[in-house]
Scaffold this active site. Structure first.
Site, PDB file in Angstrom:
ATOM      1  N   HIS A  14      63.033  22.324  -2.305  1.00  0.00           N
ATOM      2  CA  HIS A  14      62.680  23.689  -2.686  1.00  0.00           C
ATOM      3  C   HIS A  14      62.867  23.875  -4.184  1.00  0.00           C
ATOM      4  CE1 HIS A  14      66.780  26.016  -2.659  1.00  0.00           C
ATOM      5  NE2 HIS A  14      66.929  24.823  -3.170  1.00  0.00           N
ATOM      6  N   CYS A  33      68.402  24.590  -9.809  1.00  0.00           N
ATOM      7  CA  CYS A  33      67.533  24.982  -8.684  1.00  0.00           C
ATOM      8  C   CYS A  33      66.180  25.473  -9.174  1.00  0.00           C
ATOM      9  CB  CYS A  33      68.213  26.032  -7.813  1.00  0.00           C
ATOM     10  SG  CYS A  33      69.408  25.308  -6.682  1.00  0.00           S
ATOM     11  N   HIS A  39      63.625  20.059  -5.923  1.00  0.00           N
ATOM     12  CA  HIS A  39      64.780  19.193  -5.652  1.00  0.00           C
ATOM     13  C   HIS A  39      65.093  19.308  -4.170  1.00  0.00           C
ATOM     14  CE1 HIS A  39      66.491  23.193  -6.154  1.00  0.00           C
ATOM     15  NE2 HIS A  39      67.425  22.793  -5.319  1.00  0.00           N
ATOM     16  N   HIS A  41      67.759  19.098  -0.598  1.00  0.00           N
ATOM     17  CA  HIS A  41      69.093  19.277  -0.023  1.00  0.00           C
ATOM     18  C   HIS A  41      69.137  18.618   1.344  1.00  0.00           C
ATOM     19  CE1 HIS A  41      70.577  22.183  -2.953  1.00  0.00           C
ATOM     20  NE2 HIS A  41      69.425  22.838  -2.866  1.00  0.00           N
ATOM     21  N   ASP A  79      61.762  19.700   8.354  1.00  0.00           N
ATOM     22  CA  ASP A  79      62.352  18.414   7.943  1.00  0.00           C
ATOM     23  C   ASP A  79      61.383  17.614   7.077  1.00  0.00           C
ATOM     24  OD1 ASP A  79      64.354  16.475   7.857  1.00  0.00           O
ATOM     25  OD2 ASP A  79      63.582  15.454   9.636  1.00  0.00           O
ATOM     26  N   HIS A  80      61.880  17.140   5.938  1.00  0.00           N
ATOM     27  CA  HIS A  80      61.091  16.374   4.972  1.00  0.00           C
ATOM     28  C   HIS A  80      59.937  17.192   4.388  1.00  0.00           C
ATOM     29  CE1 HIS A  80      63.444  13.145   6.682  1.00  0.00           C
ATOM     30  NE2 HIS A  80      63.006  12.322   5.755  1.00  0.00           N
TER      31      HIS A  80
HETATM   32 NI    NI Z   1      68.606  24.109  -4.239  1.00  0.00          NI
END
Ligand code: NI
Length: 137
Positions: A14, A33, A39, A41, A79-80
């Protein structure tokens, strides 16, 4: 009343960015961010439901069923993926952990209640040092 929690994992990308602000202001508020190219998580999702113990099963809610609902409604969708681009239930929203937890709650609540329990909490762990909790209001 007993509370049952199921934990699932996924990872997703995100970026936090307010298009109404300058690049400097975005970097100041969102830090890394706001990196232009996104990037990722490794998220940990805890969903807690509550109810009475059913005399036929000893369960409040079948934990496997809860896991299946979490997977089909959330994990398989995110996911992914890139939360800013790929996820219909986050469309048009800032992809903060706060908004993401609210979005996840809204995706799950009907399925959980259809199966005979009440939603209690969505706890979304974004990093080892940050998590959010949403209780439905
Ligand atoms: Ni973040």
């Amino acid at each position: 009343m007993v509370y049952v929690t199921r934990v699932e994992h996924f990872n997703a990308a995100h970026k936090l960015w307010n298009p109404a602000w300058s690049e400097e202001k975005n970097k100041e508020v969102f830090g890394k961010c706001a990196n232009a190219n996104f990037h990722g998580h490794n998220y940990e999702l805890h969903v807690t439901v509550k109810g009475e113990v059913h005399p036929d099963t000893g369960f409040v809610f079948n934990a496997k069923t809860l896991g299946d609902i979490m997977k089909s409604k959330v994990v398989d969708i995110v996911d992914h993926c890139n939360l800013n681009i790929d996820v219909p239930f986050m469309e048009g929203k800032f992809t903060s952990a706060e908004n993401f937890a609210i979005g996840i709650w809204n995706e799950l609540v009907n399925e959980v209640e259809k199966n005979g329990a009440k939603m209690h909490c969505v706890k979304l762990i974004e990093t080892q040092r940050i998590y959010v909790e949403y209780f439905g209001n």
